[in-house]
Design a protein around this motif. Structure first.
Motif, PDB file in Angstrom:
ATOM      1  N   PRO A  27      -1.947   0.268   0.244  1.00 53.66           N
ATOM      2  CA  PRO A  27      -0.828   1.421  -0.422  1.00 53.66           C
ATOM      3  C   PRO A  27      -1.246   2.768  -0.068  1.00 53.66           C
ATOM      4  N   LEU A  50      -1.164   8.806  -2.495  1.00 52.59           N
ATOM      5  CA  LEU A  50      -2.550   8.303  -3.039  1.00 52.59           C
ATOM      6  C   LEU A  50      -3.652   9.225  -2.352  1.00 52.59           C
ATOM      7  N   LEU A  86       6.015   2.161 -12.366  1.00 55.18           N
ATOM      8  CA  LEU A  86       5.597   2.714 -11.108  1.00 55.18           C
ATOM      9  C   LEU A  86       5.221   1.472 -10.095  1.00 55.18           C
ATOM     10  N   GLU A  87       5.448   1.586  -8.918  1.00 61.32           N
ATOM     11  CA  GLU A  87       4.931   0.714  -7.903  1.00 61.32           C
ATOM     12  C   GLU A  87       4.272   1.056  -6.832  1.00 61.32           C
ATOM     13  N   MET A  88       3.246   0.480  -6.272  1.00 62.69           N
ATOM     14  CA  MET A  88       2.384   0.713  -5.207  1.00 62.69           C
ATOM     15  C   MET A  88       3.305   0.484  -3.992  1.00 62.69           C
ATOM     16  N   ARG A  89       3.124   1.508  -3.027  1.00 67.69           N
ATOM     17  CA  ARG A  89       3.969   1.362  -1.955  1.00 67.69           C
ATOM     18  C   ARG A  89       3.080   1.880  -0.756  1.00 67.69           C
ATOM     19  N   ILE A 114      -5.400   6.157 -11.730  1.00 67.90           N
ATOM     20  CA  ILE A 114      -5.292   5.152 -10.457  1.00 67.90           C
ATOM     21  C   ILE A 114      -6.239   5.721  -9.631  1.00 67.90           C
ATOM     22  N   GLN A 135       3.560  -3.631  -9.878  1.00 68.94           N
ATOM     23  CA  GLN A 135       4.245  -2.829 -10.598  1.00 68.94           C
ATOM     24  C   GLN A 135       3.365  -2.433 -11.784  1.00 68.94           C
ATOM     25  N   VAL A 137      -6.333   0.572 -11.601  1.00 73.18           N
ATOM     26  CA  VAL A 137      -5.596   1.309 -12.574  1.00 73.18           C
ATOM     27  C   VAL A 137      -6.139   0.907 -13.924  1.00 73.18           C
ATOM     28  N   TRP A 190      -7.767  -0.694  -4.903  1.00 69.26           N
ATOM     29  CA  TRP A 190      -7.161   0.149  -5.697  1.00 69.26           C
ATOM     30  C   TRP A 190      -7.314  -0.146  -7.123  1.00 69.26           C
ATOM     31  N   SER A 210       1.091   5.186  -1.196  1.00 66.16           N
ATOM     32  CA  SER A 210       1.910   6.036  -2.549  1.00 66.16           C
ATOM     33  C   SER A 210       2.302   5.272  -3.547  1.00 66.16           C
ATOM     34  N   VAL A 211       2.637   5.903  -4.722  1.00 68.90           N
ATOM     35  CA  VAL A 211       3.073   5.464  -5.871  1.00 68.90           C
ATOM     36  C   VAL A 211       4.600   5.794  -6.002  1.00 68.90           C
TER      37      VAL A 211
END
Length: 158
Positions: A64, A81, A154-157, A110, A146, A119, A117, A66-67
């Motif tokens: 990932p 990120l 929020l979602e890790m992308r 995060i 998510q 959280v 990664w 970005s968030v």
């Protein structure tokens, strides 16, 4: 006791009472809105000195980067990120600042450790959820995971 002594005692008591009231208001304000940022002579906010880092490694394929905020008051925002660890909360010092009544001032973080990664809930009142599970310790997350904080998802992308 003389009349002057009584007047001085009354004013002293009144001064101590007002100091207590103002201290209480200050604590409540800090709890609700976060600590004030230090200001320079020009009136601009001073940013905390960031430690110098070596050039960050290029993210691997499938990691990932970005968030994205999917639901909540900040829906549509995307945060990189690259500056991890990221603090999430209502406070002014949060990298991801959420306008949500169910989010604490310093709610979650995060972070990355090696190639993984994580959280982590920072002792929030309403908790942090990964999927549908409330987390109590640092939990590994990956692409597409998510995270629910209050009413915000929020979602890790990539």
């Amino acid at each position: 006791m003389s009349e002057l002594s009584l007047v001085l005692i009354r004013f002293g008591y009144l001064a101590v009472l007002w100091i207590f009231v103002l201290a209480t208001i200050s604590v409540i304000r800090t709890d609700m809105f976060g600590a004030r940022a230090a200001r320079t002579a020009g009136g601009q906010e001073r940013k905390a000195a960031k430690p110098t880092r070596s050039k960050p490694a290029k993210p691997r394929k499938g990691d990932p980067t970005s968030v994205a905020i999917l639901e909540g008051g900040n829906a549509g925002e995307v945060v990189s990120l690259a500056n991890a660890p990221l603090l999430i909360g209502r406070g002014n010092d949060a990298a991801i600042r959420l306008d949500d009544d169910y989010v604490s001032t310093r709610h979650a973080r995060i972070a990355v450790s090696g190639d993984q990664w994580y959280v982590e809930d920072l002792g929030s009142t309403n908790g942090t959820y990964v999927g549908s599970s409330r987390i109590t310790q640092a939990t590994a997350i990956s692409l597409g995971t998510q995270i629910r904080i209050g009413k915000t998802i929020l979602e890790m992308r990539k």
